[in-house]
Design an enzyme around this catalytic site. Structure first.
Site, PDB file in Angstrom:
ATOM      1  N   THR A  35       4.282   1.972   2.264  1.00 29.87           N
ATOM      2  CA  THR A  35       5.550   2.010   1.472  1.00 29.87           C
ATOM      3  C   THR A  35       6.423   3.245   2.293  1.00 29.87           C
ATOM      4  O   THR A  35       7.390   2.970   2.428  1.00 29.87           O
ATOM      5  CB  THR A  35       5.363   2.055   0.180  1.00 29.87           C
ATOM      6  OG1 THR A  35       4.891   1.012  -0.556  1.00 29.87           O
ATOM      7  CG2 THR A  35       6.619   2.522  -0.601  1.00 29.87           C
ATOM      8  N   ALA A  36       5.471   4.137   2.598  1.00 33.15           N
ATOM      9  CA  ALA A  36       6.278   5.202   3.121  1.00 33.15           C
ATOM     10  C   ALA A  36       6.679   4.945   4.427  1.00 33.15           C
ATOM     11  O   ALA A  36       7.895   5.251   4.988  1.00 33.15           O
ATOM     12  CB  ALA A  36       5.755   6.695   2.730  1.00 33.15           C
ATOM     13  N   GLY A  55       0.876  -1.133   0.091  1.00 30.80           N
ATOM     14  CA  GLY A  55       0.003   0.038   0.022  1.00 30.80           C
ATOM     15  C   GLY A  55       0.863   1.260   0.075  1.00 30.80           C
ATOM     16  O   GLY A  55       1.989   1.169   0.250  1.00 30.80           O
ATOM     17  N   CYS A  56       0.275   2.531  -0.472  1.00 31.05           N
ATOM     18  CA  CYS A  56       1.079   3.576  -0.357  1.00 31.05           C
ATOM     19  C   CYS A  56       1.693   4.151   1.003  1.00 31.05           C
ATOM     20  O   CYS A  56       2.719   4.586   1.178  1.00 31.05           O
ATOM     21  CB  CYS A  56       0.329   4.604  -1.164  1.00 31.05           C
ATOM     22  SG  CYS A  56      -1.535   4.767  -0.588  1.00 31.05           S
ATOM     23  N   TYR A  57       0.453   3.991   1.880  1.00 32.68           N
ATOM     24  CA  TYR A  57       1.041   4.737   3.418  1.00 32.68           C
ATOM     25  C   TYR A  57       2.188   3.631   3.891  1.00 32.68           C
ATOM     26  O   TYR A  57       2.932   3.984   4.440  1.00 32.68           O
ATOM     27  CB  TYR A  57      -0.279   4.698   4.178  1.00 32.68           C
ATOM     28  CG  TYR A  57      -0.961   5.861   4.120  1.00 32.68           C
ATOM     29  CD1 TYR A  57      -0.676   7.124   4.055  1.00 32.68           C
ATOM     30  CD2 TYR A  57      -2.337   5.768   3.954  1.00 32.68           C
ATOM     31  CE1 TYR A  57      -1.535   8.128   4.114  1.00 32.68           C
ATOM     32  CE2 TYR A  57      -3.357   6.789   4.002  1.00 32.68           C
ATOM     33  CZ  TYR A  57      -2.906   8.166   4.134  1.00 32.68           C
ATOM     34  OH  TYR A  57      -3.888   9.253   3.906  1.00 32.68           O
TER      35      TYR A  57
END
Ligand SMILES: NC(=O)c1ccc[n+]([C@@H]2O[C@H](COP(=O)([O-])OP(=O)(O)OC[C@H]3O[C@@H](n4cnc5c(N)ncnc54)[C@H](OP(=O)(O)O)[C@@H]3O)[C@@H](O)[C@H]2O)c1
Length: 335
Positions: free
Chosen positions: A153-154, A149-151
């Site tokens: 990953t960061a 997921g995007c969150y």
């Protein structure tokens, strides 16, 4: 040339993958599919691809897709992917799934946060979490990638070195996303008049990315991790921006923290560590980079991190995974 297909190509992430594959020197976009009323060239749906992508966007026909692709990207909502992935895997195709269907190994957690039973436990057991900075060797041998997921990953990229070295604790992630994070389908919350000049938090303690962040940080660090995660929507089109607060287990200098991060990411092409300044969103938009910077005061640490949600947070990372799976240079098509 690697023959690659996209299912769900009319969504934000599918469109992005199409764009990357079009300019990829070793891949050919051989199959494009979405739920369409009329099958027509992809460039009729997205005129910016005129004279670039003439492939017809079709409704999914698994037999046709299997014949035309070696690797397929599923840019689909969760619960749709796990109904489609098994057919490709049975035919020996490599699958990179952008949904959450294969990310959480514990199906009880999946069922709680996604509110639906898991329908493909067999392939779930074999899926590899596609975060190349920590799972590159497993990705190389995988047939099925659970693209993060995007969150997560960061969050994982900016916290894993700290927690792996066991120097940080009591983590709070204050997260912001641009509006493309919610997908292309219109909704009242995401219409222009609600978003313009606005900002709001949502799903406190219950966001579906919370268990994914905790699970991967736990696996990477080898210790149970439970972070506080507060997501917000901000009125920008693209990007994830995190401000992360943590206590250091003992007093450390910024130089010591920098050394830890530089050591972990020295050979990772898409993580940039900022020594003197802090990351900002515009520097990562339209790139596959994750930018990370910090400030330290005594035993308090603040980390700032930014990615493009559609690239390092989705389609860019998916192509990075494809490159690794197929033995290509990791950065191809993403520079
Ligand atoms: N957006 C992001 O920043 C981001 C980041 C990381 C991961 N992801 C994940 O990536 C996946 C795709 O996200 P997105 O933002 O690209 O979503 P999106 O813009 O809503 O696109 C979804 C695509 O799937 C198609 N689709 C929907 N339901 C379907 C069904 N039942 N059968 C076949 N096709 C179907 C849609 O077609 P129609 O247009 O006809 O509905 C569209 O082509 C999601 O699982 C999302 O959670 C997204």
């Amino acid at each position: 040339m690697v023959k690659a297909g996209i299912v769900g190509a009319t969504g934000f992430t599918g469109e992005k993958i199409a764009e990357i594959l079009w300019s990829h020197p070793e891949a050919e976009l051989s199959y494009i599919s979405a739920m369409v009323e009329k099958e027509e060239p992809f460039s009729e749906i997205f005129p910016r691809f005129k004279k670039k992508i003439n492939t017809v966007c079709k409704n999914l026909d698994i037999n046709q897709a299997v014949n035309l692709c070696e690797v397929v990207f599923l840019a689909l909502p969760h619960t749709v992917s796990f109904k489609i992935a098994p057919a490709f895997l049975r035919q020996g195709k490599k699958v990179i799934d952008l949904s959450a269907d294969y990310r959480l190994k514990d199906t009880a957690v999946y069922e709680k946060f996604y509110n639906t039973p898991h329908a493909d436990k067999e392939n779930l057991a074999k899926a590899v979490y596609g975060l190349p900075e920590f799972y590159r060797d497993e990705i190389r041998k995988a047939d099925l990638i659970a693209n993060p997921g995007c969150y997560p990953t960061a969050s994982v990229l900016c916290l894993a070195p700290l927690l792996k070295e066991d120097v940080g604790q009591n983590v709070i992630i204050d997260a912001k996303t641009g509006i493309t994070g919610a997908g292309r389908r219109p909704s009242l919350t995401f219409n222009f008049s609600n978003l313009s000049g606005n900002m709001f938090g949502y799903r406190l303690f219950s966001h579906q990315h919370l268990p994914e962040i905790n699970d991967i940080l736990t696996r990477v660090s080898g210790k149970t991790q439970e972070v506080i995660f507060t997501p917000h929507v901000i009125p920008v089109e693209r990007g994830i921006f995190l401000t992360v607060y943590a206590d250091l287990k003992k007093k450390m200098t910024k130089l010591q923290i920098l050394d830890i991060y530089k050591k972990h990411y020295a050979d990772k092409p898409f993580v940039r560590i900022f020594e003197k300044s802090l990351p900002n969103l515009k520097d990562v938009v339209e790139t596959n980079f994750c930018d990370i910077g910090f400030e330290v005061s005594g035993n308090k640490l603040i980390i700032v991190a930014a990615i493009d949600n559609l690239l390092k947070g989705a389609g860019g990372q998916a192509v990075q995974n494809m490159n690794i799976m197929l033995g290509l240079e990791e950065e191809l098509g993403l520079k």
